[in-house]
Design an enzyme around this catalytic site. Structure first.
Site, mmCIF file in Angstrom:
data_model
loop_
_atom_site.group_PDB
_atom_site.id
_atom_site.type_symbol
_atom_site.label_atom_id
_atom_site.label_comp_id
_atom_site.label_asym_id
_atom_site.label_seq_id
_atom_site.Cartn_x
_atom_site.Cartn_y
_atom_site.Cartn_z
ATOM 1 N N ARG A 25 0.815 -1.217 0.000
ATOM 2 C CA ARG A 25 0.000 0.000 0.000
ATOM 3 C C ARG A 25 0.849 1.268 0.000
ATOM 4 N NH1 ARG A 25 -2.823 -2.967 4.193
ATOM 5 N NH2 ARG A 25 -4.780 -3.855 3.412
ATOM 6 N N ILE A 26 1.872 1.301 0.855
ATOM 7 C CA ILE A 26 2.686 2.514 0.956
ATOM 8 C C ILE A 26 3.524 2.704 -0.302
ATOM 9 C CG2 ILE A 26 4.543 3.657 2.218
ATOM 10 C CD1 ILE A 26 3.466 2.283 4.763
ATOM 11 N N GLU A 62 16.776 2.930 18.577
ATOM 12 C CA GLU A 62 16.183 4.250 18.734
ATOM 13 C C GLU A 62 15.890 4.507 20.210
ATOM 14 O OE1 GLU A 62 12.703 4.309 16.268
ATOM 15 O OE2 GLU A 62 13.831 3.956 14.414
ATOM 16 N N HIS A 79 11.886 8.836 13.285
ATOM 17 C CA HIS A 79 10.825 7.823 13.183
ATOM 18 C C HIS A 79 9.445 8.469 13.301
ATOM 19 C CE1 HIS A 79 9.967 3.269 13.870
ATOM 20 N NE2 HIS A 79 9.035 3.837 13.118
ATOM 21 N N ALA A 135 4.857 8.322 10.222
ATOM 22 C CA ALA A 135 3.439 8.007 10.392
ATOM 23 C C ALA A 135 2.729 8.965 11.337
ATOM 24 C CB ALA A 135 3.288 6.583 10.910
#
Length: 236
Positions: A62-63, A173, A192, A195
């Site tokens: 999808r992305i 992270e 990050h 989204a």
């Protein structure tokens, strides 16, 4: 068990395009130079246009498809796609499928990673793959840390083997305050956050609530990621 499905697809796709533009326009170098009054950098470092350039997508879910649509229609880019789990006839018209990862790497001006983290994708991009990229190419990863071997990538950036990279994800992270990643002017990093748009977070909340309501009402969730096992234990 369900998740929020497509809630963040557009957000991540837009962030990928943002990083793509940052790479093409040498945003990190230009920002630093302008802040220090070095406007003469425009005579030393040149940017490039995206029109007519070739974007290679590793993973065409999808992305990846959303990125392809934005880049093909918005920037007149040619888009190549490598996805061993997708038959050639299933690729959308804006993506030209290639048979091997090597073919994609050797023929792309920009390479963008859009695959989940699995045993097969861990360190998918390492020294061998970076050597297959064009000397002037850029690598973008908004997928998962660990898919790109960071040590090999830094070596490639340091030597000029590729022109630059942009990373939104890292194997560990958050980064340390004085991480080596912050010392490269041909590396763009973001925390990050691909989204994390207001709209995507709102959709995540709504999709989750709607699926909970469906299940409590006796229905099936839309975004199923795992079904419970209903096998009864036999009594002895």
């Amino acid at each position: 068990m369900s998740n929020s499905g497509t809630a963040n697809c557009n957000a991540v796709a837009e962030h990928t395009v943002y990083l793509l533009l940052c790479c093409a326009k040498n945003a990190e170098r230009m920002r630093f130079a302008a802040r220090h009054g070095d406007f003469a950098i425009r005579q030393r470092v040149y940017c490039q246009e995206l029109s007519g350039r070739r974007l290679g997508l590793i993973g065409c879910g999808r992305i990846g498809r959303a990125v392809a649509k934005k880049c093909e229609a918005g920037f007149d880019m040619e888009v190549l796609g490598y996805d061993p789990y997708l038959p050639a006839e299933a690729f959308p018209q804006e993506i030209h499928p290639v048979r091997t990862l090597e073919e994609l790497l050797r023929n792309s001006d920009f390479v963008s990673v859009h695959v989940p983290m699995t045993d097969q994708s861990r360190n998918l991009i390492r020294k061998e793959q970076l050597r297959q990229m064009k000397p002037g190419a850029y690598l973008i990863n908004t997928s998962r840390g660990g898919i790109v071997c960071e040590e090999d990538l830094l070596d490639a950036l340091r030597s000029g083997q590729i022109a630059g990279a942009a990373l939104d994800v890292f194997s560990q992270e958050p980064l340390e305050p004085h991480s080596i990643f912050t010392t490269f002017d041909n590396l763009i990093i973001t925390p990050h956050c691909a989204a994390n748009t207001q709209e995507a977070l709102s959709r995540m909340e709504r999709y989750a609530a709607e699926d909970i309501w469906r299940v409590l009402s006796g229905g099936e969730p839309v975004f199923v990621c795992a079904r419970p096992c209903n096998h009864r234990r036999e009594e002895t």
